[in-house]
Design a protein around this motif. Structure first.
Motif, PDB file in Angstrom:
ATOM      1  N   TYR A 116      42.219  40.673  45.190  1.00 57.07           N
ATOM      2  CA  TYR A 116      42.300  40.354  43.764  1.00 57.07           C
ATOM      3  C   TYR A 116      43.292  39.208  43.625  1.00 57.07           C
ATOM      4  N   PHE A 117      42.971  38.208  42.806  1.00 52.75           N
ATOM      5  CA  PHE A 117      43.907  37.116  42.568  1.00 52.75           C
ATOM      6  C   PHE A 117      44.071  36.889  41.078  1.00 52.75           C
ATOM      7  N   PHE A 118      45.313  37.028  40.600  1.00 54.95           N
ATOM      8  CA  PHE A 118      45.623  36.885  39.186  1.00 54.95           C
ATOM      9  C   PHE A 118      47.119  36.673  39.050  1.00 54.95           C
ATOM     10  N   ALA A 119      47.534  36.226  37.876  1.00 49.62           N
ATOM     11  CA  ALA A 119      48.952  35.971  37.618  1.00 49.62           C
ATOM     12  C   ALA A 119      49.567  37.153  36.893  1.00 49.62           C
ATOM     13  N   ASP A 120      50.659  37.684  37.446  1.00 52.68           N
ATOM     14  CA  ASP A 120      51.380  38.799  36.823  1.00 52.68           C
ATOM     15  C   ASP A 120      52.830  38.736  37.282  1.00 52.68           C
ATOM     16  N   SER A 121      53.702  38.252  36.408  1.00 56.03           N
ATOM     17  CA  SER A 121      55.109  38.069  36.772  1.00 56.03           C
ATOM     18  C   SER A 121      55.838  39.386  36.984  1.00 56.03           C
ATOM     19  N   SER A 122      55.257  40.501  36.538  1.00 50.95           N
ATOM     20  CA  SER A 122      55.918  41.789  36.715  1.00 50.95           C
ATOM     21  C   SER A 122      55.712  42.369  38.111  1.00 50.95           C
ATOM     22  N   LEU A 123      54.831  41.765  38.903  1.00 49.34           N
ATOM     23  CA  LEU A 123      54.588  42.238  40.261  1.00 49.34           C
ATOM     24  C   LEU A 123      55.430  41.446  41.252  1.00 49.34           C
ATOM     25  N   ALA A 124      56.133  42.156  42.112  1.00 43.43           N
ATOM     26  CA  ALA A 124      56.950  41.482  43.122  1.00 43.43           C
ATOM     27  C   ALA A 124      56.061  40.757  44.120  1.00 43.43           C
ATOM     28  N   GLN A 125      56.459  39.525  44.438  1.00 38.85           N
ATOM     29  CA  GLN A 125      55.725  38.765  45.432  1.00 38.85           C
ATOM     30  C   GLN A 125      56.285  39.038  46.826  1.00 38.85           C
ATOM     31  N   THR A 150      47.700  46.881  62.093  1.00 37.43           N
ATOM     32  CA  THR A 150      47.021  45.641  62.470  1.00 37.43           C
ATOM     33  C   THR A 150      45.589  45.871  62.952  1.00 37.43           C
ATOM     34  N   SER A 151      45.144  47.136  62.949  1.00 39.03           N
ATOM     35  CA  SER A 151      43.755  47.429  63.323  1.00 39.03           C
ATOM     36  C   SER A 151      42.825  47.442  62.130  1.00 39.03           C
ATOM     37  N   ASN A 152      43.374  47.355  60.919  1.00 41.38           N
ATOM     38  CA  ASN A 152      42.556  47.429  59.714  1.00 41.38           C
ATOM     39  C   ASN A 152      42.186  46.051  59.191  1.00 41.38           C
ATOM     40  N   TYR A 153      40.938  45.934  58.749  1.00 44.40           N
ATOM     41  CA  TYR A 153      40.442  44.661  58.232  1.00 44.40           C
ATOM     42  C   TYR A 153      39.752  44.790  56.882  1.00 44.40           C
ATOM     43  N   ALA A 154      39.610  46.023  56.364  1.00 45.06           N
ATOM     44  CA  ALA A 154      38.959  46.258  55.071  1.00 45.06           C
ATOM     45  C   ALA A 154      39.957  46.915  54.134  1.00 45.06           C
ATOM     46  N   PHE A 155      40.234  46.297  52.988  1.00 43.75           N
ATOM     47  CA  PHE A 155      41.246  46.769  52.052  1.00 43.75           C
ATOM     48  C   PHE A 155      40.704  46.739  50.625  1.00 43.75           C
ATOM     49  N   ASN A 156      40.946  47.811  49.860  1.00 45.97           N
ATOM     50  CA  ASN A 156      40.443  47.876  48.490  1.00 45.97           C
ATOM     51  C   ASN A 156      41.527  47.690  47.442  1.00 45.97           C
ATOM     52  N   ASP A 157      42.766  47.451  47.854  1.00 47.44           N
ATOM     53  CA  ASP A 157      43.873  47.345  46.886  1.00 47.44           C
ATOM     54  C   ASP A 157      44.843  46.226  47.242  1.00 47.44           C
ATOM     55  N   SER A 209      42.767  32.555  34.903  1.00 45.57           N
ATOM     56  CA  SER A 209      41.695  33.094  35.728  1.00 45.57           C
ATOM     57  C   SER A 209      42.069  34.460  36.276  1.00 45.57           C
ATOM     58  N   PHE A 210      41.067  35.293  36.499  1.00 42.54           N
ATOM     59  CA  PHE A 210      41.253  36.592  37.127  1.00 42.54           C
ATOM     60  C   PHE A 210      40.119  36.783  38.129  1.00 42.54           C
ATOM     61  N   ASP A 211      40.460  36.738  39.412  1.00 45.31           N
ATOM     62  CA  ASP A 211      39.502  36.781  40.507  1.00 45.31           C
ATOM     63  C   ASP A 211      39.386  38.219  41.013  1.00 45.31           C
ATOM     64  N   LEU A 212      38.260  38.850  40.719  1.00 47.10           N
ATOM     65  CA  LEU A 212      37.979  40.194  41.224  1.00 47.10           C
ATOM     66  C   LEU A 212      37.280  40.043  42.565  1.00 47.10           C
ATOM     67  N   GLY A 213      38.094  39.923  43.615  1.00 49.56           N
ATOM     68  CA  GLY A 213      37.588  39.663  44.949  1.00 49.56           C
ATOM     69  C   GLY A 213      37.000  40.881  45.627  1.00 49.56           C
ATOM     70  N   LEU A 214      36.857  40.813  46.946  1.00 48.82           N
ATOM     71  CA  LEU A 214      36.156  41.855  47.684  1.00 48.82           C
ATOM     72  C   LEU A 214      36.721  43.261  47.460  1.00 48.82           C
ATOM     73  N   PRO A 215      38.028  43.455  47.252  1.00 49.38           N
ATOM     74  CA  PRO A 215      38.500  44.827  46.980  1.00 49.38           C
ATOM     75  C   PRO A 215      37.737  45.520  45.849  1.00 49.38           C
ATOM     76  N   PHE A 216      37.300  44.761  44.849  1.00 48.79           N
ATOM     77  CA  PHE A 216      36.552  45.340  43.728  1.00 48.79           C
ATOM     78  C   PHE A 216      35.211  45.922  44.174  1.00 48.79           C
ATOM     79  N   PHE A 217      34.645  45.383  45.238  1.00 52.26           N
ATOM     80  CA  PHE A 217      33.288  45.728  45.645  1.00 52.26           C
ATOM     81  C   PHE A 217      33.203  47.067  46.377  1.00 52.26           C
TER      82      PHE A 217
END
Length: 438
Positions: free
Chosen positions: A336-345, A390-397, A407-415
């Motif tokens: 997911y890609f979006f702007a949210d200043s309340s989330l720590a980077q 490091t063995s995982n390659y599929a992430f939903n969050d 813009s709000f990009d609902l990327g592969l985690p949404f799927f």
């Protein structure tokens, strides 16, 4: 992952932002329905508590078996170079108008945020590269090339013609595709070919090519076909003798084409079906790409919500944190890609991603061109927590930041755990308006 359809429309959006490797994991960050009323998405799972916070309930739909002619398996795994959340399929290309002398190429990224097939030249056999797939030419006789621009880089190469087969579906005739990296770097127009670095190799892309199957039938449309706008904004270049490339207008018929829109059947859309995965990630995931919507017994439109979109699949009346945003479902973005200043980077090790100390939930109200509105909740877990295995390659969050707040990009985690629908724009032939749904 979006190719740039029009600078004017602000469609300059990309997918590749390099960040530090996690052990052996190469992490790459992606930069007409009906319905009515307001509603919320739901699932059968209860919410989950992680790291002192909570994630929303995960959707639980399973993909159908990829056994019918209008289906093909989607694979998420380590892939060619350890890129996380990159869905891939196999694609076969043949000389135009034939089904012989073909080559099947694996590890082609499924990208619902772009339009058209793009193949890295190094993966093609010599017979196809050296004449089997003819280079398109303009009326002047000059070679036709394209600079497909992304937020942090570009693909440069010739436009060629090929018959495209995916699963049991075949294009009716040869269609324009892009061959990435088959022209010398010295031919890249400057200025005129975007900014950032070239993404012209398998290692650059993390895949052997890109299969753009979003709502648009071609990758640029009227902006590149109209001489007035093409002079400044066309993706396409005229290259007399293969060099001295200058921007040019290109008719729709010669623009890189969405293969699905050109299939002989099941050509009105696609359904991307991915299985649920654990909130802490999974080593792999296998889904199904279904061609056609309402054309076969296995592809009925069963979305709970559908949204009429613009030509490129955007839901432009969506709202996040009180701000109207352009939202879109993009399998070519690995988070997911979006702007949210309340989330720590995250720090420099995972630059571009969010690393909240506790699990988080965020909600966005999706809205397209019709009156349909639906609230969707997404979960966000720290990238450092997710990448610790490091063995995982599929992430939903997995989530990251995007430039600006529009813009709000609902990327592969949404799927994951969902069936996501894309109705291809057929308005030029008097058919359906573009839509998305889930």
């Amino acid at each position: 992952m979006r190719t740039m359809q029009s600078h004017i429309a602000g469609k300059f959006r990309g997918w590749v932002q390099a960040v530090a490797a996690v052990a052996l994991v190469s992490v790459i960050a992606a930069c007409g329905g009906g319905g009515g009323g307001d509603s919320s998405s739901s699932s059968n799972n209860s919410s989950t508590t992680l790291n002192g916070g909570s994630l929303p309930a995960s959707p639980t739909q399973q993909p159908i078996a990829a056994t019918a002619a209008n289906t093909v398996p989607i694979t998420v795994g380590r892939g060619l170079s350890g890129v996380i959340n990159i869905p891939t399929v196999s694609v076969t290309v043949c000389p135009p108008g034939t089904t012989s002398g073909c080559q099947t190429i694996n590890n082609i990224q499924v990208d619902t945020g772009s339009f058209g097939l793009r193949l890295v030249s190094s993966v093609l056999n010599s017979s196809l590269l050296n004449g089997g797939l003819p280079i398109s030419t303009l009326t002047s006789g000059a070679q036709l090339a394209e600079c497909a621009t992304f937020a942090d880089g570009y693909t440069w190469g010739t436009v060629r013609t090929a018959t495209v087969q995916i699963g049991g579906e075949t294009t009716a005739t040869g269609i324009p595709i892009q061959i990435i990296g088959d022209k010398a770097s010295s031919t890249v127009p400057s200025p005129g070919c975007g900014s950032g670095s070239a993404e012209n190799t398998v290692s650059d892309l993390g895949a052997n090519g890109i299969l753009g199957i979003g709502t648009a039938p071609n990758d640029c449309g009227a902006t590149c076909a109209n001489a007035g706008t093409a002079a400044n904004y066309s993706n396409y270049f005229s290259c007399p003798g293969g060099t001295s490339c200058t921007r040019t207008a290109v008719p729709l018929a010669q623009q890189v084409a969405n293969p699905v829109a050109n299939f002989t059947a099941d050509n009105n859309g696609v359904i991307v079906q991915m299985p649920p995965v654990s909130n802490t990630g999974a080593a792999s995931a296998t889904g199904t790409l279904v061609f056609g919507i309402g054309t076969q017994s296995n592809n009925a439109l069963a979305a709970t919500q559908t949204f009429t979109t613009d030509a490129f699949g955007n839901m432009n009346n969506s709202v996040f944190n009180g701000t109207t945003v352009q939202a879109f479902f993009d399998s070519g973005s690995n988070a997911y890609f979006f702007a949210d200043s309340s989330l720590a980077q995250c720090g420099s090790n995972f630059a571009g991603f969010y690393c909240p100390s506790a699990a988080q939930t965020r909600s966005i109200t999706l809205g397209g061109l019709s009156s349909t509105r639906a609230s969707v909740s997404i979960g966000i877990l720290s990238a450092s927590t997710l990448f610790s295995n490091t063995s995982n390659y599929a992430f939903n969050d997995l989530a990251g930041q995007i430039g600006g707040s529009s813009s709000f990009d609902l990327g592969l985690p949404f799927f994951y755990g969902r069936h996501v629908y894309y109705g291809i724009d057929q308005t030029l032939s008097g058919g359906q308006t573009p839509y998305v749904g889930f």
